[in-house]
Design a protein around this motif. Structure first.
Motif, short mmCIF file in Angstrom:
data_model
loop_
_atom_site.label_atom_id
_atom_site.label_comp_id
_atom_site.label_asym_id
_atom_site.label_seq_id
_atom_site.Cartn_x
_atom_site.Cartn_y
_atom_site.Cartn_z
N PRO A 15 0.92 -1.33 0.57
CA PRO A 15 -0.25 -0.11 -0.19
C PRO A 15 1.13 1.09 -0.15
O PRO A 15 2.00 1.25 0.51
CB PRO A 15 -1.01 -0.54 1.55
N PRO A 16 0.33 2.37 -0.64
CA PRO A 16 1.12 3.23 -0.84
C PRO A 16 1.74 3.84 0.70
O PRO A 16 3.66 4.07 0.59
CB PRO A 16 0.74 4.52 -1.30
N LEU A 17 1.15 4.25 1.97
CA LEU A 17 1.53 4.28 2.74
C LEU A 17 3.05 3.68 4.01
O LEU A 17 3.65 4.38 4.18
CB LEU A 17 1.04 4.36 3.92
N GLU A 18 2.73 2.24 3.36
CA GLU A 18 3.50 1.50 3.22
C GLU A 18 5.23 1.07 2.83
O GLU A 18 5.95 1.23 3.33
CB GLU A 18 3.43 -0.09 3.33
N TRP A 19 4.65 1.87 1.30
CA TRP A 19 5.89 2.01 0.24
C TRP A 19 6.72 3.15 1.52
O TRP A 19 7.59 3.03 1.08
CB TRP A 19 5.51 2.08 -0.75
N ALA A 20 5.81 4.15 1.28
CA ALA A 20 6.48 5.32 1.73
C ALA A 20 7.10 5.52 2.93
O ALA A 20 8.36 5.70 2.89
CB ALA A 20 5.30 6.73 1.91
N ALA A 21 6.66 4.60 3.34
CA ALA A 21 6.91 4.31 4.70
C ALA A 21 8.64 3.73 4.73
O ALA A 21 9.36 4.40 5.69
CB ALA A 21 6.43 2.93 6.24
N LEU A 22 8.92 2.89 3.64
CA LEU A 22 10.21 1.98 3.21
C LEU A 22 11.23 2.88 2.71
O LEU A 22 12.11 2.53 3.44
CB LEU A 22 10.04 1.05 2.85
#
Length: 124
Positions: A15-22
């Motif tokens: 998901p976009p937020l998980e991607w951004a968190a990494l």
């Protein structure tokens, strides 16, 4: 270093937020190592905001083992390769984010023209 097929698939399926968190913390550290000017920080903040999160607000929860391996691979990549991955993956977020990453890369390349050799090797 480069991402293998499994890592690419992991990034695509997040998901976009998980991607951004990494991705964003690694990108931020690599960019700041090259240039920590206000203009560059503003560009990073714009990318993060377009991803839907404020820069620096990514939670520091412990990632799963597979994600930790991905993070280590991302950290070992040079800045140009990392920006390429980010730009490719951000196509899911729309043109504005891709354009913001491209603008950051152009900004850093302009800096590299006036910089010492190691920076040039990372960006060109």
């Amino acid at each position: 270093a480069h991402l293998d097929k499994r890592h690419h698939e992991m990034l695509r399926s997040m998901p976009p937020l998980e991607w951004a968190a990494l991705m964003l913390p690694t990108l931020q550290k690599k960019v700041q190592a090259v240039d920590d000017s206000f203009e560059t920080q503003a560009m990073l903040g714009g990318i993060a905001a377009q991803c839907g999160i404020p820069l620096g607000s990514v939670s520091a929860s412990m990632p799963q083992r597979s994600q930790r391996m991905l993070i280590l691979t991302l950290r070992s990549m040079n800045l140009k390769s990392l920006l390429s991955v980010v730009q490719h993956d951000l196509s899911q977020h729309g043109n504005q984010v891709e354009e913001a990453v491209h603008a950051l890369l152009l900004h850093l390349r302009k800096l590299a023209v006036h910089a010492v050799e190691p920076l040039v090797q990372q960006l060109l």
